[in-house]
Design an enzyme around this catalytic site. Structure first.
Site, PDB file in Angstrom:
ATOM      1  N   CYS B  85     -10.348 -21.961  56.210  1.00  0.00           N
ATOM      2  CA  CYS B  85      -9.195 -21.356  56.888  1.00  0.00           C
ATOM      3  C   CYS B  85      -9.643 -20.152  57.724  1.00  0.00           C
ATOM      4  O   CYS B  85     -10.292 -20.316  58.745  1.00  0.00           O
ATOM      5  CB  CYS B  85      -8.127 -20.992  55.845  1.00  0.00           C
ATOM      6  SG  CYS B  85      -6.503 -20.693  56.556  1.00  0.00           S
ATOM      7  N   HIS B 194      -7.556 -25.889  52.070  1.00  0.00           N
ATOM      8  CA  HIS B 194      -8.183 -25.037  51.055  1.00  0.00           C
ATOM      9  C   HIS B 194      -8.674 -25.807  49.832  1.00  0.00           C
ATOM     10  O   HIS B 194      -7.915 -25.988  48.876  1.00  0.00           O
ATOM     11  CB  HIS B 194      -7.172 -23.989  50.582  1.00  0.00           C
ATOM     12  CG  HIS B 194      -6.874 -22.939  51.592  1.00  0.00           C
ATOM     13  ND1 HIS B 194      -7.437 -21.681  51.541  1.00  0.00           N
ATOM     14  CD2 HIS B 194      -6.095 -22.959  52.694  1.00  0.00           C
ATOM     15  CE1 HIS B 194      -7.003 -20.966  52.570  1.00  0.00           C
ATOM     16  NE2 HIS B 194      -6.178 -21.716  53.292  1.00  0.00           N
ATOM     17  N   GLU B 196     -10.526 -24.727  47.489  1.00  0.00           N
ATOM     18  CA  GLU B 196     -10.603 -23.858  46.297  1.00  0.00           C
ATOM     19  C   GLU B 196      -9.292 -23.811  45.515  1.00  0.00           C
ATOM     20  O   GLU B 196      -9.270 -23.311  44.391  1.00  0.00           O
ATOM     21  CB  GLU B 196     -11.055 -22.448  46.697  1.00  0.00           C
ATOM     22  CG  GLU B 196      -9.985 -21.538  47.288  1.00  0.00           C
ATOM     23  CD  GLU B 196      -9.676 -21.819  48.758  1.00  0.00           C
ATOM     24  OE1 GLU B 196      -9.987 -22.925  49.243  1.00  0.00           O
ATOM     25  OE2 GLU B 196      -9.081 -20.941  49.405  1.00  0.00           O
TER      26      GLU B 196
END
Lengths: 88, 230
Positions: B85, B194, B196
């Site tokens: 991002c 994302h 994560e």
């Protein structure tokens, strides 16, 4: 203090969603004379000392390297702001 | 195996990235934007967030941080670097990846569980995926529209450097539905969604099996561990 102005615009072929949103709002308010809006940036660089050709060259360099991203933006102008008596 | 996560002023997902690295089996190492010390890490994550308030352009000021000189140097020598991002935005601003990211074409911030297709499973960060595997990880951005000039796009497509492509919905107007790209060497990868945030059951995107159980993001990190330990 002398000031150098740097003007940056999104490249012509690029969609400018922010400008499009403003153009839409103007149309809704009945301002039909204005058919398009594009939003750019104006930087005012305060110079310590007189503006010389070298200072302008420095300003052009940072305009290309840092103040704009050449992939998505064009530097439209780099110039010394006209002196005005009451400017800050 | 040590993976550094750089914290910039305005980073939001740095601790999430550290947690993902830990869950994948490596040691997360906190790195600081204002230093020049990579602390002998084996790989680097540039996390999401709004570094410097997205002032000037997203990722632009962060890309000139002191530590980025070391990141650029390490990346050019082959160290795996993942930009997520805002981290992806930094990578394009630092010219480690081509193109740029602009405001979403619909003008709104978007947050959704996003399906993407792994178009290239030969990068340092995707080797644990099958080719053309479709995965779901969260997406959340206001300026995620990927753009590049026609020559660059042609090169990215021709050389297989489009790493991820949006499937079903193009959430931000990205050209060619591009969600993420890599450099020629495959060590530098950037993407808007994302990974994560999809690494642990109970805390990820919804799946057909159960709520919040998506863990597709974990393999980004196990991929880089496999690459470094290979």
């Amino acid at each position: 203090m002398p000031t150098i102005v740097v003007e940056v615009m999104p490249t012509a072929e690029l969609l400018d969603p922010a400008g499009k949103a403003v153009a839409g709002a103007l149309a809704r308010l009945g301002h039909t004379t204005f058919t398009n809006v594009r939003i750019g940036k104006r930087f005012e660089l305060t110079v310590d000392g007189p503006v010389t050709e070298a200072t302008l060259a420095d300003a052009r360099k940072i305009a290309e390297d840092m103040l704009s991203n050449q992939v998505i933006e064009d530097v439209i102008g780099v110039y010394e702001a006209p002196a005005s008596g009451d400017s800050a | 195996m040590r993976i550094g996560v750089i914290t910039f002023p305005g980073s939001l997902d740095d601790r999430d990235a550290q947690r993902a690295i830990r869950l994948a089996g490596a040691e997360p190492v906190a790195l600081w934007h204002g230093e020049h010390d990579l602390k002998k890490v084996d790989a680097i994550v540039l996390p999401g967030g709004f570094s410097y308030g997205d002032y000037l352009r997203c990722g632009a000021i962060a890309s000139h941080s002191p530590i980025m000189a070391e990141v650029i140097d390490a990346a050019n020598k082959g160290m795996p670097v993942l930009g997520i991002c805002n981290g992806f935005q930094m990578l394009v601003e630092a010219h480690l990846l081509p193109g740029g990211l602009i405001r979403n074409d619909h003008g709104r911030f978007v947050r959704r569980d996003q399906m993407i297709r792994v178009e290239n499973n030969r990068t340092d960060w995707t080797n644990k995926f099958d080719e053309s595997e479709e995965i779901v990880i969260p997406l959340k951005n206001g300026e995620g529209g990927y753009i590049a000039d026609a020559d660059t796009l042609e090169r990215l497509e021709g050389e297989g450097l489009v790493t991820f492509r949006y499937v079903g919905v193009n959430p931000n107007g990205s050209l060619n539905d591009i969600a993420g790209i890599s450099n020629d060497r495959g060590n530098v990868v950037g993407l808007m969604p994302h990974p994560e945030h999809a690494v642990e059951r109970g805390f990820g995107p919804n799946t057909t099996e159960a709520m919040r159980c998506g863990m597709d993001g974990l393999r980004f990190f196990t991929s880089v561990i496999a690459k470094v330990l290979a």
